[in-house]
Design a protein around this motif. Structure first.
Motif, PDB file in Angstrom:
ATOM      1  N   ILE A   1      34.494 -50.664  12.540  1.00 21.72           N
ATOM      2  CA  ILE A   1      33.413 -50.315  13.324  1.00 21.72           C
ATOM      3  C   ILE A   1      32.156 -50.336  12.764  1.00 21.72           C
ATOM      4  O   ILE A   1      31.209 -51.196  12.752  1.00 21.72           O
ATOM      5  N   PRO A   2      31.917 -49.716  11.465  1.00 17.50           N
ATOM      6  CA  PRO A   2      30.629 -49.642  10.609  1.00 17.50           C
ATOM      7  C   PRO A   2      30.481 -50.838  10.009  1.00 17.50           C
ATOM      8  O   PRO A   2      28.921 -51.326  10.142  1.00 17.50           O
ATOM      9  N   VAL A   3      31.283 -51.660   9.579  1.00 13.40           N
ATOM     10  CA  VAL A   3      31.075 -53.067   8.999  1.00 13.40           C
ATOM     11  C   VAL A   3      30.481 -53.819  10.006  1.00 13.40           C
ATOM     12  O   VAL A   3      29.394 -54.708   9.913  1.00 13.40           O
ATOM     13  N   LYS A   4      30.919 -53.942  11.149  1.00 14.64           N
ATOM     14  CA  LYS A   4      30.787 -54.651  12.412  1.00 14.64           C
ATOM     15  C   LYS A   4      29.158 -54.434  12.887  1.00 14.64           C
ATOM     16  O   LYS A   4      28.308 -55.226  13.231  1.00 14.64           O
ATOM     17  N   THR A   5      28.968 -53.060  12.744  1.00 18.76           N
ATOM     18  CA  THR A   5      27.697 -52.556  13.244  1.00 18.76           C
ATOM     19  C   THR A   5      26.637 -52.995  12.333  1.00 18.76           C
ATOM     20  O   THR A   5      25.363 -53.521  12.848  1.00 18.76           O
ATOM     21  N   ALA A   6      26.869 -52.853  11.178  1.00 19.86           N
ATOM     22  CA  ALA A   6      25.890 -53.500   9.957  1.00 19.86           C
ATOM     23  C   ALA A   6      25.570 -55.027  10.217  1.00 19.86           C
ATOM     24  O   ALA A   6      24.475 -55.102   9.976  1.00 19.86           O
ATOM     25  N   LYS A   7      26.720 -55.622  10.174  1.00 18.59           N
ATOM     26  CA  LYS A   7      26.431 -57.081  10.191  1.00 18.59           C
ATOM     27  C   LYS A   7      25.904 -57.565  11.221  1.00 18.59           C
ATOM     28  O   LYS A   7      24.923 -58.559  11.300  1.00 18.59           O
ATOM     29  N   ALA A   8      26.243 -57.055  12.742  1.00 22.36           N
ATOM     30  CA  ALA A   8      25.476 -57.129  13.977  1.00 22.36           C
ATOM     31  C   ALA A   8      23.925 -57.271  13.674  1.00 22.36           C
ATOM     32  O   ALA A   8      23.225 -57.788  14.297  1.00 22.36           O
ATOM     33  N   ALA A   9      23.518 -56.215  12.807  1.00 28.35           N
ATOM     34  CA  ALA A   9      22.017 -55.996  12.681  1.00 28.35           C
ATOM     35  C   ALA A   9      21.456 -56.837  11.331  1.00 28.35           C
ATOM     36  O   ALA A   9      20.346 -56.607  10.787  1.00 28.35           O
ATOM     37  N   GLY A  10      22.513 -57.692  10.699  1.00 31.70           N
ATOM     38  CA  GLY A  10      22.056 -58.346   9.368  1.00 31.70           C
ATOM     39  C   GLY A  10      21.837 -57.801   8.189  1.00 31.70           C
ATOM     40  O   GLY A  10      21.219 -58.225   7.447  1.00 31.70           O
ATOM     41  N   ILE A  11      22.629 -56.813   8.283  1.00 30.63           N
ATOM     42  CA  ILE A  11      22.733 -55.834   7.123  1.00 30.63           C
ATOM     43  C   ILE A  11      23.968 -56.281   6.269  1.00 30.63           C
ATOM     44  O   ILE A  11      25.136 -56.231   6.730  1.00 30.63           O
ATOM     45  N   PRO A  12      23.805 -56.555   4.900  1.00 27.19           N
ATOM     46  CA  PRO A  12      25.084 -56.636   4.043  1.00 27.19           C
ATOM     47  C   PRO A  12      25.834 -55.573   3.801  1.00 27.19           C
ATOM     48  O   PRO A  12      25.260 -54.397   3.664  1.00 27.19           O
ATOM     49  N   VAL A  13      27.162 -55.779   3.552  1.00 26.16           N
ATOM     50  CA  VAL A  13      27.943 -54.379   3.306  1.00 26.16           C
ATOM     51  C   VAL A  13      28.612 -54.737   2.141  1.00 26.16           C
ATOM     52  O   VAL A  13      29.407 -55.670   1.744  1.00 26.16           O
ATOM     53  N   VAL A  14      28.487 -53.476   1.152  1.00 22.14           N
ATOM     54  CA  VAL A  14      29.322 -53.614  -0.156  1.00 22.14           C
ATOM     55  C   VAL A  14      30.342 -52.404   0.066  1.00 22.14           C
ATOM     56  O   VAL A  14      30.077 -51.127   0.368  1.00 22.14           O
ATOM     57  N   ALA A  15      31.849 -52.762   0.185  1.00 21.61           N
ATOM     58  CA  ALA A  15      32.702 -51.946   0.660  1.00 21.61           C
ATOM     59  C   ALA A  15      33.336 -51.329  -0.878  1.00 21.61           C
ATOM     60  O   ALA A  15      33.491 -52.335  -1.706  1.00 21.61           O
ATOM     61  N   VAL A  16      33.460 -49.987  -0.896  1.00 23.60           N
ATOM     62  CA  VAL A  16      34.029 -49.322  -2.219  1.00 23.60           C
ATOM     63  C   VAL A  16      35.264 -48.638  -2.003  1.00 23.60           C
ATOM     64  O   VAL A  16      35.465 -47.823  -0.870  1.00 23.60           O
ATOM     65  N   ASP A  17      36.322 -48.971  -2.702  1.00 24.89           N
ATOM     66  CA  ASP A  17      37.539 -48.314  -2.841  1.00 24.89           C
ATOM     67  C   ASP A  17      38.357 -48.621  -1.625  1.00 24.89           C
ATOM     68  O   ASP A  17      39.677 -48.827  -1.823  1.00 24.89           O
ATOM     69  N   ARG A  18      37.890 -48.691  -0.538  1.00 21.11           N
ATOM     70  CA  ARG A  18      38.648 -49.056   0.706  1.00 21.11           C
ATOM     71  C   ARG A  18      38.019 -50.102   1.415  1.00 21.11           C
ATOM     72  O   ARG A  18      36.699 -50.085   1.734  1.00 21.11           O
ATOM     73  N   ASN A  19      38.690 -51.235   1.846  1.00 16.33           N
ATOM     74  CA  ASN A  19      38.199 -52.435   2.788  1.00 16.33           C
ATOM     75  C   ASN A  19      38.859 -52.676   4.002  1.00 16.33           C
ATOM     76  O   ASN A  19      40.138 -52.918   3.816  1.00 16.33           O
ATOM     77  N   PRO A  20      38.248 -52.579   4.964  1.00 18.80           N
ATOM     78  CA  PRO A  20      38.832 -52.735   6.290  1.00 18.80           C
ATOM     79  C   PRO A  20      39.346 -53.859   6.218  1.00 18.80           C
ATOM     80  O   PRO A  20      38.781 -55.095   6.217  1.00 18.80           O
ATOM     81  N   THR A  21      40.701 -54.108   6.722  1.00 13.27           N
ATOM     82  CA  THR A  21      41.343 -55.681   6.357  1.00 13.27           C
ATOM     83  C   THR A  21      40.933 -56.488   7.571  1.00 13.27           C
ATOM     84  O   THR A  21      40.648 -57.891   7.469  1.00 13.27           O
ATOM     85  N   ASP A  22      40.261 -56.050   9.021  1.00 15.09           N
ATOM     86  CA  ASP A  22      39.952 -57.000  10.047  1.00 15.09           C
ATOM     87  C   ASP A  22      38.274 -56.956   9.995  1.00 15.09           C
ATOM     88  O   ASP A  22      37.917 -57.675  10.974  1.00 15.09           O
ATOM     89  N   ALA A  23      37.620 -56.458   9.226  1.00 15.04           N
ATOM     90  CA  ALA A  23      36.308 -56.643   8.894  1.00 15.04           C
ATOM     91  C   ALA A  23      35.949 -56.163   7.647  1.00 15.04           C
ATOM     92  O   ALA A  23      35.220 -55.342   7.249  1.00 15.04           O
ATOM     93  N   PRO A  24      36.152 -57.053   6.536  1.00 19.07           N
ATOM     94  CA  PRO A  24      35.903 -56.583   5.362  1.00 19.07           C
ATOM     95  C   PRO A  24      34.426 -56.707   4.924  1.00 19.07           C
ATOM     96  O   PRO A  24      33.538 -57.421   5.717  1.00 19.07           O
ATOM     97  N   GLY A  25      33.991 -56.034   3.764  1.00 17.11           N
ATOM     98  CA  GLY A  25      32.548 -56.178   3.404  1.00 17.11           C
ATOM     99  C   GLY A  25      32.318 -57.505   2.706  1.00 17.11           C
ATOM    100  O   GLY A  25      33.002 -58.137   2.650  1.00 17.11           O
TER     101      GLY A  25
END
Length: 307
Positions: free
Chosen positions: A96-120
């Motif tokens: 959910i947070p990845v989708k929220t950020a990307k919907a706002a045009g904000i890039p995401v750096v995932a650290v240690d854990r990466n959501p499989t259905d919405a990767p950073g």
């Protein structure tokens, strides 16, 4: 080999970009749980390097709660962050947070854990499959290739739990004299969970002589349970992370080994990757790091200078 690779990489400088003096870049840092030393080290590294570069970092701590983290990241988006460094608090709502950020045009750096259905946009972590195999190979050698194994897992469904399981299992296929008799998952990777789980395991099967705690905190809890149970045989206890408490436990013999992760480097790399994404630069989808097998023979160097 992992140790040599780690030292070689640690010696290589990371070229950090510089932020505009007129308008500092604003980065959000969403941390899973600052009670864990691993996450604290990432936070400290990000904030230290950001300060040196004139970058603004807004840090939030989910305290292990996924719903809290979803709300925190929505708030960061409302504060107009330009990139998000994200350590998911768990597996359930991680996307959910990845989708929220990307919907706002904000890039995401995932650290240690990466959501499989919405990767950073990029994923920074230890190569836990390779590291856990190295640890398993050492556990086989250190124990003489024979034993009764109990595993205290991290959070089910998270990247590090899955990868550490895969790597350690691979090592155990080459060590048929070690038999796994039980495993149980923790919810928060915490020491008290490790103690309670290990205590119950020993009560059910007093012949256990090898524990693998998927994090140093879990392993330290297991070591405490072994001591409390007063078992009459050697029990090998192996951890994973290279937390300061874990390193000290390796030094004093409480833990037989751990894998030291490059937390300081990963924090620095996460910040640089966030700035590169803000600048429109290409960043690799995965940036996996080596970990160092750490025993009493080499632990002093990691206590003095954590990678």
């Amino acid at each position: 080999m992992l140790l040599a690779a780690t030292l070689a990489m640690a010696a290589s400088p990371l070229a950090l970009g510089t932020a505009s003096a007129a308008e500092p870049v604003k980065i959000g840092l969403a941390v899973a749980n600052l009670q864990a030393d691993f996450f604290n080290q990432i936070k400290q590294s990000v904030e230290k390097n950001a300060k040196d570069m004139g970058v603004t970092v807004i840090t939030v701590d989910a305290k292990g709660d996924g719903a809290t983290q979803v709300s925190q990241i929505q708030d960061l988006v409302n504060q107009k962050i330009q990139a998000l460094i994200y350590i998911p608090a768990g597996a359930a709502a991680a996307a959910i947070p990845v989708k929220t950020a990307k919907a706002a045009g904000i890039p995401v750096v995932a650290v240690d854990r990466n959501p499989t259905d919405a990767p950073g946009d990029t994923f920074i972590a230890t190569n836990s499959v390779v590291a856990a195999k190295a640890l398993g190979d050492y556990a086989c050698k250190d124990s003489g290739g024979k034993g009764v194994l109990a595993i205290i897992q991290g959070q089910i469904g998270t990247t590090p739990e899955q990868d550490r399981d895969k790597g350690f299992k691979e090592a155990m296929t080459n060590c048929p004299g070690i038999k796994e008799v039980t495993r149980e998952a923790s919810k928060m990777w915490m020491k008290d969970e490790g103690f309670n789980i290990a205590q119950n395991m020993l009560q059910r099967d007093p012949t256990i002589n090898i524990f693998f705690g998927r994090a140093d905190a879990l392993a330290l809890g297991a070591a405490q349970a072994v001591k409390a149970a007063g078992v009459d045989h050697k029990v090998y206890v192996f951890g994973f992370d290279g937390d300061l408490a874990g390193l000290k436990a390796v030094k004093d013999g409480t833990l037989d080994a751990t894998m030291t992760q490059r937390t300081q480097f990963m924090g620095k790399l996460a910040l640089q990757s966030a700035l590169d994404l803000v600048a429109g630069k290409k960043v690799p989808a995965e940036q996996l790091q080596d970990a160092a097998l750490t025993t009493k023979d080499n632990v002093d160097g990691y206590i003095a200078n954590h990678p």
